[in-house]
Design an enzyme around this catalytic site. Structure first.
Site, PDB file in Angstrom:
ATOM      1  N   ASN A 482       1.039  -0.939   0.148  1.00 16.58           N
ATOM      2  CA  ASN A 482      -0.023   0.003   0.104  1.00 16.58           C
ATOM      3  C   ASN A 482       0.696   1.315  -0.079  1.00 16.58           C
ATOM      4  O   ASN A 482       1.455   1.736   1.022  1.00 16.58           O
ATOM      5  CB  ASN A 482      -0.659  -0.075   1.129  1.00 16.58           C
ATOM      6  CG  ASN A 482      -2.022   1.074   1.230  1.00 16.58           C
ATOM      7  OD1 ASN A 482      -1.539   2.004   0.569  1.00 16.58           O
ATOM      8  ND2 ASN A 482      -3.131   0.746   1.632  1.00 16.58           N
ATOM      9  N   ASP A 483       1.113   1.767  -1.184  1.00 14.48           N
ATOM     10  CA  ASP A 483       1.944   2.802  -1.502  1.00 14.48           C
ATOM     11  C   ASP A 483       1.526   4.072  -0.537  1.00 14.48           C
ATOM     12  O   ASP A 483       2.498   5.182  -0.299  1.00 14.48           O
ATOM     13  CB  ASP A 483       2.015   3.301  -2.661  1.00 14.48           C
ATOM     14  CG  ASP A 483       3.135   2.497  -3.708  1.00 14.48           C
ATOM     15  OD1 ASP A 483       4.217   2.356  -3.019  1.00 14.48           O
ATOM     16  OD2 ASP A 483       2.777   2.251  -4.835  1.00 14.48           O
ATOM     17  N   CYS A 484       0.349   4.168  -0.234  1.00 14.40           N
ATOM     18  CA  CYS A 484      -0.179   5.213   0.684  1.00 14.40           C
ATOM     19  C   CYS A 484      -0.027   4.990   2.089  1.00 14.40           C
ATOM     20  O   CYS A 484      -0.464   5.925   2.814  1.00 14.40           O
ATOM     21  CB  CYS A 484      -1.251   5.510   0.114  1.00 14.40           C
ATOM     22  SG  CYS A 484      -1.709   5.879  -1.545  1.00 14.40           S
ATOM     23  N   GLN A 499       5.545   9.461  -1.086  1.00 13.67           N
ATOM     24  CA  GLN A 499       6.326   8.311  -1.308  1.00 13.67           C
ATOM     25  C   GLN A 499       7.891   8.699  -0.865  1.00 13.67           C
ATOM     26  O   GLN A 499       8.721   7.635  -0.683  1.00 13.67           O
ATOM     27  CB  GLN A 499       6.267   7.515  -2.549  1.00 13.67           C
ATOM     28  CG  GLN A 499       5.100   6.571  -2.424  1.00 13.67           C
ATOM     29  CD  GLN A 499       3.856   7.184  -2.945  1.00 13.67           C
ATOM     30  OE1 GLN A 499       3.805   7.651  -3.978  1.00 13.67           O
ATOM     31  NE2 GLN A 499       2.829   6.964  -2.244  1.00 13.67           N
TER      32      GLN A 499
END
Ligand code: BGC
Ligand code: NOJ
Length: 811
Positions: A482-484, A499
């Site tokens: 989950n890049d967020c 990021q």
């Protein structure tokens, strides 16, 4: 509501109105040369790299949707129109677009003239071919003009939209006969140019956009088309384009056909010039010579179709469910090829200049692609591993042309290393080719420090072992899948990249999701160690996996579901203790897929919680309750409005994880229910709500909190393609490649019925018949291989056979 229909015999989706809710696109090209093409002929073309070698321009943020493409204009008296409707948007008497596998077809009719386009990229050549057939359907003679149109991009698509002080002075072209050569920057460091040609004598050309359109006109009202005459201008700077004019007379009933070719050419450094300032056109001419006739075109088109028929025959199902048949046999596999080729670079939502190849994305894409062309998967694994760092961490992205890691995004996404194990294991399970593990592979592209791929996997594994937090769970780094979920970021100002901002690593923020991954892929790593005869390393790995399971059981379990993470204060994320974001989908899917909780009942509890708290009629949401305010300690996830993207959207990528997890506990009905909710073909008839293409998966569908619940975004380039294909083919239909051979262990709805699968595996064709006389959801009672009963679920591999018949009878 539908805007077309599936034509399964032709493997096409047929769009019957140009006014689809959003542009519905297709991809042309299989290896190096690619085009995106929408149902109204929008789109663009590039060679290898959508950022660095962009051939034609596209405008993502224009005031009308989808306004640039490779267009054909027809002038018929005072009427100007396009067979694909855009850009003139002249109402057509009839319109049809057929998106097929690697090609698109358009048929437009206006005032008794029919224009039929077929467009594709032939196997093996860097060229897009378009056959244009004009037919006079009326009773009177027609004198019309046909104009082609492409707008050149000045190669670097990023610079092309930013650096006008330079760009407006560099455009250069040459024209010889019917071929327009785009040679901007060829004089300097470039040794490539583009060509646009037609196989007929032309009645004029244009290479200046201002001359073609008139400086203040849009593409819908080009001066030159309205006038019916191109002015043969050789562009110098400004906006170079390519347009051909063909004056066409058609007797009643008569057809005329033209073949257009848009190609890319590279010359050797010492063979660049024909004479000073004039490019060497030898290779262009050779390329164009191959496609001079309609017969050449048709032959290349047949080859493309044969190529795809062969690929798609590697996994084929016949069941009573037409949606499953269609998605598995055609569209899901096709989308897997596209995601393999594009990673997350070029779609109608990814500009091709932002992201190149994602480390984790490309590793996961392999899961759905490896059975199609294992050799290309092999090459890709080596490319990806070559961007790994010596400590096992990895560049998060790399550029396909240079194959070097992107420094602007860097590393620190702590799930990345484990995906390399996932992809490599899938490759070896598919092919049995262990030689890849002995390949010498560089770190950060530095061959002087190269080790075997096996050592890369060890370092991936050990990166997690060596980066744990206070609960003995893996440190999350910048983010995990989950890049967020940016738990070390603490961004307070706009413009800071969630990021990349802040430290890449914090001492305490931990991920239960990575813990689940470690269990799943740590075991696959141990299997590979055993396969290579290194039992000591396998034992060491399994001991680490056991420790991780204990850590999950101790601090990763919340009572009714798995915790998501621990933040930088060591507070739980995704727990009933939280006021928002109490339950997340990812650890439920990944931990159960890894087998955690399967024996003690926690898996059932976790999946029941998912159903109770995250399910909607359009799919399973990523978390609940949605974040209604920005949480500094959580990052980007809480920056999205509730219901969108990672903040409680239906992130299609991890819906198959839930479906797979359900198969791990034997609940075929529920696994299939989850499968159906996001399955494009199953939801075709709500296209006005879903809005993206009904033949491919989208990354996200708006969740229950969103204003437009059910509306999808980011179609095509999503890990959903590979994971869904993995889910349906390996878990629901249950044909799973193991290191020893294919295993057959379906987990279907009770009512799914008998089905047959043809599966090409390690060069052997398996014809597998699955019978379910007692309507069970899981469990194989008997497995007959070429008539002989076999113990267990695995078909012993025998490479000396060409075909094998298998009958599996469920309990
Ligand atoms: C998106 C993520 C994506 C990330 C890539 C974010 O804005 O929400 O889905 O993975 O950007 O950098
Ligand atoms: C899209 C990215 O491409 C992928 O790498 C990531 O896992 C998901 N978004 C979730 O954030």
């Amino acid at each position: 509501m539908k805007y077309g229909f599936f034509d399964d015999n032709n493997k096409e989706y047929v769009i019957t109105t140009p006014k689809t809710p959003l542009p519905w696109i297709n991809y042309l090209g299989c290896t190096d040369f690619f085009s995106l093409i929408s149902n109204t002929c929008g789109g663009y073309t590039f060679y290898k790299d959508a950022k660095l070698l962009r051939m034609t321009r596209y405008r993502y943020n224009d005031t009308t949707l989808d306004t640039n493409g490779k267009y054909f204009y027809i002038k018929d008296g005072d009427t100007i129109w396009n067979p694909g409707w855009q850009p003139t948007k002249t109402p057509l008497d009839s319109y049809e677009c057929r998106h097929g596998i690697g090609y698109s077809k358009f048929t437009g009719v206006k005032n008794d003239v029919e224009a039929a386009l077929v467009t594709f990229v032939p196997i093996g050549d860097p060229v897009e071919l378009t056959k244009v057939t004009l037919t006079n359907k009326g009773t009177a003679k027609k004198d019309i003009q046909l104009f082609s149109y492409v707008e050149w991009c000045l190669w670097n698509a990023d610079d092309d939209m930013k650096n006008y002080q330079r760009n407006l002075s560099i455009g250069e072209v040459e024209v010889v006969d019917s071929t327009i050569y785009h040679k901007t920057e060829y004089r300097e460091r470039r040794n490539h140019y583009a060509v646009y040609s037609v196989n007929a004598k032309i009645d004029g050309f244009e290479t200046s956009r201002d001359e073609f359109r008139g400086a203040y006109n849009g593409p819908d009202k080009p001066d030159a088309v309205i006038e019916g005459k191109l002015h043969n201008t050789i562009a110098s700077g400004w906006y170079p384009i390519a347009s051909h004019q063909l004056n066409v007379s058609l007797a009643p009933g008569e057809s005329k056909t033209f073949v257009f070719a848009l190609g890319y050419v590279e010359n050797a450094e010492d063979d660049k010039w024909e004479k000073p300032g004039i490019i060497n056109k030898k290779k262009a001419n050779e390329l164009l010579a191959k496609y001079q006739t309609e017969a050449d075109f048709d032959e290349a088109f047949e080859k493309l179709n044969a190529y795809w028929n062969d690929l798609l025959s590697k996994f084929h199902i016949e069941s009573k469910d037409e949606h499953v048949n269609r998605m598995v046999n055609i569209w899901n596999q096709y989308q897997c090829m596209v995601t393999f080729n594009m990673s997350r670079s070029a779609s109608y939502y990814e500009t091709g200049i932002g992201r190149g190849m994602g480390f984790r994305d490309s590793c996961q894409d392999l899961l759905g692609f490896v059975h199609l062309i294992p050799d290309r998967a092999r090459e890709r694994i080596i490319d990806i591993a070559s961007t790994q760092f010596q400590d096992g961490s990895a560049y998060h992205q790399y550029q396909p042309l240079t194959k070097k890691g992107n420094s602007d995004i860097g590393s620190g996404f702590n799930d990345d290393p484990l995906w390399l194990i996932a992809g490599t294991s899938a490759y070896i399970r598919e092919t049995g080719d262990t030689s890849i593990l002995k390949e010498m592979v560089p770190y950060d592209n530095d061959m002087s420090v190269a080790t075997t791929l096996m050592e890369h996997l060890k370092r991936s594994f050990d990166y997690i072992v060596n980066h744990k937090g206070p609960h003995d769970l893996p440190l999350i780094g910048r983010a995990d899948w989950n890049d967020c979920l940016n738990l070390n970021c603490f961004s307070e100002h706009p413009g800071e990249s969630f990021q990349c901002f802040g430290p890449s690593e914090g001492p305490v923020a931990e991920s239960v999701f990575i813990a689940g991954m470690f269990v799943k892929y740590g075991r696959e790593y141990a299997d590979l160690c055993k396969l290579m005869g290194d039992n000591a390393e396998a034992d060491r790995a399994l001991a680490e996996v056991d420790k991780m399971i204990k850590a999950i059981e101790k601090d990763g379990w919340d009572g009714e579901w798995f915790v998501r993470a621990y933040d930088a204060y060591s507070h739980k994320v995704g727990s009933k203790e939280c006021d928002e974001g109490q339950i997340y989908i990812e650890p439920q899917g990944m931990c159960v897929m890894a087998g955690v909780g399967v024996d003690d009942g926690n898996a059932v509890k976790a999946l029941d919680s998912v159903k109770e708290k995250l399910d909607t009629k359009y799919g399973v949401m990523i978390l609940q309750p949605a974040y209604t305010r920005y949480h500094l300690e959580l990052g980007e996830i809480s920056s999205y409005p509730p219901g969108y993207k990672e903040n409680a959207g239906i992130f299609c990528h991890n819906n198959p994880w839930i479906s797979i997890a359900e198969t791990c506990i034997g609940r075929g009905d529920r696994a299939f229910e989850v499968y159906k909710k996001t399955c494009p073909s199953y939801i075709e008839d709500i296209s006005e709500i879903h809005r993206t293409e009904p033949y491919v998966y989208s990354q996200m569908v708006a969740g229950a909190d969103a204003k437009f619940h059910g509306e999808a975004k980011n179609s095509w380039l999503t890990g959903t393609a590979a994971w869904t294909f993995t889910n349906i083919s390996q878990y629901i239909l249950g044909i799973y490649p193991t290191l020893e051979g294919l295993s057959v262990n379906p987990c279907t709805p009770a009512e799914f019925g008998d089905f047959n699968v043809t599966r090409v595996y390690r060069g052997v064709t398996y014809n597998i018949e699955i019978k379910n006389p007692n309507k069970v959801q899981k469990g194989v009672a008997s497995l007959l291989v070429d008539g002989k009963e076999v113990e267990g679920n695995i078909i012993p591999f025998d490479g000396s056979k060409k075909t094998v018949s298998v009958v599996a009878t469920m309990k």
